[in-house]
Design an enzyme around this catalytic site. Structure first.
Site, short mmCIF file in Angstrom:
data_model
loop_
_atom_site.label_atom_id
_atom_site.label_comp_id
_atom_site.label_asym_id
_atom_site.label_seq_id
_atom_site.Cartn_x
_atom_site.Cartn_y
_atom_site.Cartn_z
N GLU A 42 0.87 -1.18 0.00
CA GLU A 42 0.00 0.00 0.00
C GLU A 42 0.90 1.23 0.00
O GLU A 42 1.55 1.52 1.01
CB GLU A 42 -0.90 0.07 1.25
CG GLU A 42 -1.83 1.29 1.16
CD GLU A 42 -2.44 1.73 2.49
OE1 GLU A 42 -1.75 1.73 3.52
OE2 GLU A 42 -3.63 2.07 2.49
N TRP A 43 0.95 1.92 -1.13
CA TRP A 43 1.79 3.11 -1.20
C TRP A 43 1.00 4.30 -0.68
O TRP A 43 0.02 4.71 -1.29
CB TRP A 43 2.26 3.34 -2.63
CG TRP A 43 3.18 4.52 -2.76
CD1 TRP A 43 3.83 5.19 -1.75
CD2 TRP A 43 3.56 5.17 -3.97
NE1 TRP A 43 4.59 6.21 -2.26
CE2 TRP A 43 4.44 6.23 -3.61
CE3 TRP A 43 3.25 4.97 -5.32
CZ2 TRP A 43 5.00 7.08 -4.57
CZ3 TRP A 43 3.82 5.82 -6.26
CH2 TRP A 43 4.68 6.85 -5.89
N HIS A 135 -12.49 6.04 8.03
CA HIS A 135 -11.74 5.90 9.29
C HIS A 135 -12.41 6.72 10.36
O HIS A 135 -12.90 7.81 10.10
CB HIS A 135 -10.31 6.44 9.12
CG HIS A 135 -9.47 5.60 8.23
ND1 HIS A 135 -9.69 5.51 6.87
CD2 HIS A 135 -8.43 4.79 8.49
CE1 HIS A 135 -8.81 4.68 6.35
NE2 HIS A 135 -8.04 4.23 7.32
N LYS A 161 -13.95 -0.67 3.12
CA LYS A 161 -13.04 -0.70 4.27
C LYS A 161 -13.54 0.24 5.36
O LYS A 161 -13.95 1.37 5.10
CB LYS A 161 -11.64 -0.27 3.84
CG LYS A 161 -10.67 -0.21 5.01
CD LYS A 161 -9.23 -0.07 4.58
CE LYS A 161 -8.99 1.22 3.87
NZ LYS A 161 -7.59 1.42 3.53
N SER A 222 1.92 2.50 9.41
CA SER A 222 1.13 3.61 8.89
C SER A 222 -0.08 3.88 9.77
O SER A 222 -0.86 4.78 9.48
CB SER A 222 0.69 3.34 7.45
OG SER A 222 -0.20 2.25 7.41
N GLN A 226 -0.48 -1.74 14.22
CA GLN A 226 -0.10 -2.70 13.17
C GLN A 226 0.97 -3.65 13.69
O GLN A 226 1.90 -3.25 14.36
CB GLN A 226 0.42 -1.96 11.93
CG GLN A 226 -0.69 -1.33 11.11
CD GLN A 226 -0.16 -0.48 9.98
OE1 GLN A 226 1.02 -0.13 9.94
NE2 GLN A 226 -1.04 -0.11 9.06
O1 LIG Z 1 -6.93 2.22 5.89
C1 LIG Z 1 -5.89 1.76 6.25
C2 LIG Z 1 -5.81 0.95 7.45
C3 LIG Z 1 -4.79 1.48 8.40
O2 LIG Z 1 -5.26 2.68 8.95
C4 LIG Z 1 -4.59 0.48 9.56
O3 LIG Z 1 -5.12 0.74 10.62
O4 LIG Z 1 -3.89 -0.52 9.36
C5 LIG Z 1 -3.47 1.69 7.68
C6 LIG Z 1 -3.60 2.57 6.47
O5 LIG Z 1 -2.35 2.68 5.81
C7 LIG Z 1 -4.63 2.03 5.55
O6 LIG Z 1 -4.84 2.92 4.49
#
Ligand SMILES: O=C1C[C@@](O)(C(=O)O)C[C@@H](O)[C@@H]1O
Length: 238
Positions: A42-43, A135, A161, A222, A226
């Protein structure tokens, strides 16, 4: 294999964020993905919106030569990223980078409908899949509200998403329930993610609760919470 098919397997596909702001670092991050078990890079172009096209082309070529998929994401500040600008600037950035042939493009669901539709058409014309994303860093919707939200996103995208920051264990359970519901009820793959420590369960869930895709790191993260690619692979392989 197309992006939608890539994330339609029984295990969540692994996507690694590329977050660099210089060409050598960005290319090194892409090469690390090529050498990893992750299927997708994912860039995060919001990290470097004026990246020269030639650098983007090098990144895309390296990934595609290694059979990895490229998801292009410009995350706005309000949604947890670095991009500040009008929807016209956001669209212009994507229009420029569609030349590198991404496999999928993330489009934030909050944009005005007309601008969003124009962008979706552009991405589809370029042969890429659209990921409709949303988000929320403060609240997790109820299960019913989350279902409504993902259903609305599925009406205009190839993948949906939702990422929220759970504030309580019950929020995390809601996200897992939403993921399980989406698998059965939606016509497209759904990525459902809990950020932060409380959300980590959503990043490792498999089987009935699995998100279509999980974001994992080979270094720079990001988003909060994670896990490493190695940790995810360890769990997926058992
Ligand atoms: O939408 C997402 C999910 C994300 O926010 C995560 O929580 O892993 C990480 C982001 O880079 C990605 O675009």
């Amino acid at each position: 294999m197309g992006f939608v098919q890539q994330i339609s397997g029984t295990m969540p596909a692994i996507a690694v964020p590329l977050t660099a702001k210089t060409a050598p670092e960005l290319i090194a991050q892409a090469k690390a993905v090529c050498a990893s078990p992750a299927a997708i890079a994912e860039w995060r172009v919001d990290a470097w919106p004026d990246v020269p096209l030639a650098v983007g082309q090098t990144v895309a070529a390296a990934l595609h030569a290694a059979n990895k998929q490229l998801l292009l994401t410009c995350r706005t500040q309000a949604q947890g990223g670095a991009f500040v600008g009008a929807v016209s600037d956001y669209g212009a950035l994507y229009r420029r980078l569609l030349a590198i042939s991404p496999d999928a493009v993330d489009i934030e669901a909050h944009w005005p409908v007309a601008a969003r539709k124009a962008l979706v058409a552009l991405v589809h014309e370029a042969g890429a899949a659209v990921v409709a994303s949303a988000h929320d860093f403060t609240a997790t919707p109820t299960l019913a509200a989350g279902q409504q939200q993902l259903t609305a996103q599925a009406a205009w995208a190839d993948v949906v998403k939702l990422a929220t920051m759970p504030q309580t264990p019950a929020d995390t359970l809601t996200l897992l329930a939403l993921s399980a519901w989406a698998k059965k009820a939606l016509p497209c793959p759904a990525i459902v993610i809990g950020m932060g420590a409380l959300g980590q369960l959503t990043r490792v869930a498999t089987g009935a609760f699995a998100s279509a895709l999980t974001f994992a790191t080979l270094g720079a993260a990001s988003a909060p919470g994670q896990l490493s690619v190695q940790a995810i692979v360890g769990i997926q392989e058992g």
